[in-house]
Every structure is written in structure tokens, then in C-alpha cells.
Design a protein around this motif. Sequence first.
Motif, PDB file in Angstrom:
ATOM      1  N   ASP A  24       0.859  -1.182   0.000  1.00 52.46           N
ATOM      2  CA  ASP A  24       0.000   0.000   0.000  1.00 52.46           C
ATOM      3  C   ASP A  24       0.901   1.239   0.000  1.00 52.46           C
ATOM      4  OD1 ASP A  24      -2.239   1.557   0.102  1.00 52.46           O
ATOM      5  OD2 ASP A  24      -2.514   1.368   2.262  1.00 52.46           O
ATOM      6  N   HIS A  53      -5.808   3.676  -3.160  1.00 52.55           N
ATOM      7  CA  HIS A  53      -7.136   4.134  -3.547  1.00 52.55           C
ATOM      8  C   HIS A  53      -7.029   5.308  -4.515  1.00 52.55           C
ATOM      9  CE1 HIS A  53      -9.614   1.691  -0.929  1.00 52.55           C
ATOM     10  NE2 HIS A  53      -8.804   1.941   0.085  1.00 52.55           N
ATOM     11  N   LYS A  90      -5.054   0.027  -8.571  1.00 51.44           N
ATOM     12  CA  LYS A  90      -5.993   0.868  -7.835  1.00 51.44           C
ATOM     13  C   LYS A  90      -6.972  -0.014  -7.056  1.00 51.44           C
ATOM     14  CE  LYS A  90      -9.133   4.798  -8.365  1.00 51.44           C
ATOM     15  NZ  LYS A  90     -10.190   4.251  -7.509  1.00 51.44           N
ATOM     16  N   LYS A  91      -7.136   0.312  -5.761  1.00 46.76           N
ATOM     17  CA  LYS A  91      -8.105  -0.385  -4.933  1.00 46.76           C
ATOM     18  C   LYS A  91      -9.528   0.028  -5.334  1.00 46.76           C
ATOM     19  CE  LYS A  91      -5.141  -0.672  -0.813  1.00 46.76           C
ATOM     20  NZ  LYS A  91      -5.018  -0.300   0.619  1.00 46.76           N
TER      21      LYS A  91
END
Length: 264
Positions: free
Chosen positions: A195, A225, A245-246
Amino acid sequence: MAESILLFESIQPTKLESVRVLRQSLSKILDHLDIKTNVKQHCLLCCSEWCTNLILHATPPSRDITVSFRKSKKKWLLLIKDHGEAWDPTMHRSIINSKTKTDILKGCGYGINIINNTSDEMFYQSQPAYNLFTILWERDTHRIKPHILLVEDNKSQVQLYCAYLKPQFNVSIAANGKQALTFLKNEKVDLIISDIQMPEMSGIELRQELEKIKTSSTPFIFLSHSLDETILHDAVDLGIDDYLKKPIKKKAVTQFNTSRTYTL
């Protein structure tokens, strides 16, 4: 020993409470390794038996006990070092009092039988400064999966990604960049999935630190995100392998293979 990798090391005082501490600490490391369940159980049992023996029976006693765990290409190695009385368990057979069922030889009997019966090999060295007992198990190299380090602070996301990855990969977890750096000092991985936004050390900072210590050749994927252009630019400048991308779909995060090619 030069051809093996240190995975765990802890020094504890010669107290019975230390046996519990060493066992629990070692167990946490073994949980993250691609090691057979029975080998893990045998390793923890041997650790407890020999450390207890050193604490209860060594005269003079050791001032402390050092337990370390290593891996080579074909072996798992449990090493227990002390500074007390030299006593080679490989030179003694079990001698049990038939009436009381208790050990006649100090440190021998049931404990040594357990270690002998649950390990593949064992060696003992006595040096002027210390004694070293090494217990070994064969590694099942046919079942070794590619090793992924997942760096993510969101527990629910960790659970989701592990559900995606564990059928195909050996997954280790770090909650932030600092934990990841500590882990990578003693362990090699095939891929890092990180992340970007995390407390203490972000994914960007982690990648920068890895470049400083010359481990930037390990494939690296960022998760975030955000698709902010500044973040994307920083990521590209760091030479990452991909940016996802989350929320992440299972197919995207599982298509890594040992040849280090990606279809993301």
C-alpha cells in the motif's frame, strides 16, 4: 552456516519463563514460513525440551540462552546456544529407571528421545566460549511456493488479499514500511505488494529505502485508492513493476509467477 539465511534469533535469561517466551516468539515466525505443520510442531517441541533441560540441569548454569532459526536450500535449522556445562545429547542413550520411570542420566531420558524421534539430524559443538546444539529437518522443496511480502495496514484488506494469495503463494505480512524493512533484513521474497498510504513509513518511502540498500531488484507493486498524478509520477520514478488501484480484483493480484512476468 554461511549458506543459510537467519530468520529468527532471540536471547533470553535462563529462567523457565524464558521457555514460554522463546516458544511463542519462534511460533510467530514459523507461522509465516512455508513449513510443514508437523515440522513446525516438532521444532517448537525440541526448542522447549532442550531449553528446559539447560535451565533445570546445567551445572554451572548458562547466563542466557540464544535460540535462532535458519533455512538453507534443503534444511530447516534450529540452533540453541548456551554458556553453561557442556553436555552432548548425541552421545547418550536414554536410560530410564524401570521402577520410577524417571531419568537416570541428567538431561537424558524422555526429552532426548523426543528430540531424536522428531528431528532428522542433530549435532552438538562445545567451544571454550559456548555450546551449540543444532537440530535439523529436511525442507520439502517440491512444495515451496513463491514468497510474497504484503505491506498493508488495513486488517480487513490483509484478510482479503491473503484469501486471494495463499492458495498459490507463501505470504508474509508487514503493517507498514518499517516492519517490512526489518523483515527483509533476514528474509528474501519474490515479490513485494505494498500500500502507499500507511502510518510510520509509506510505500513510497519503503521503496526509496530499498533502493538505498540495493534490494530494488525485487519486483514491487503499489496499491492505492488514489490515482493522483503526483503519486503516479513518484511511483514510476522509483522503477516499480506495476500500480493497482483499490479495490483489487483477485485476478489482478494473483497473476505473478516465478519467472517474474506480470499480466496485470
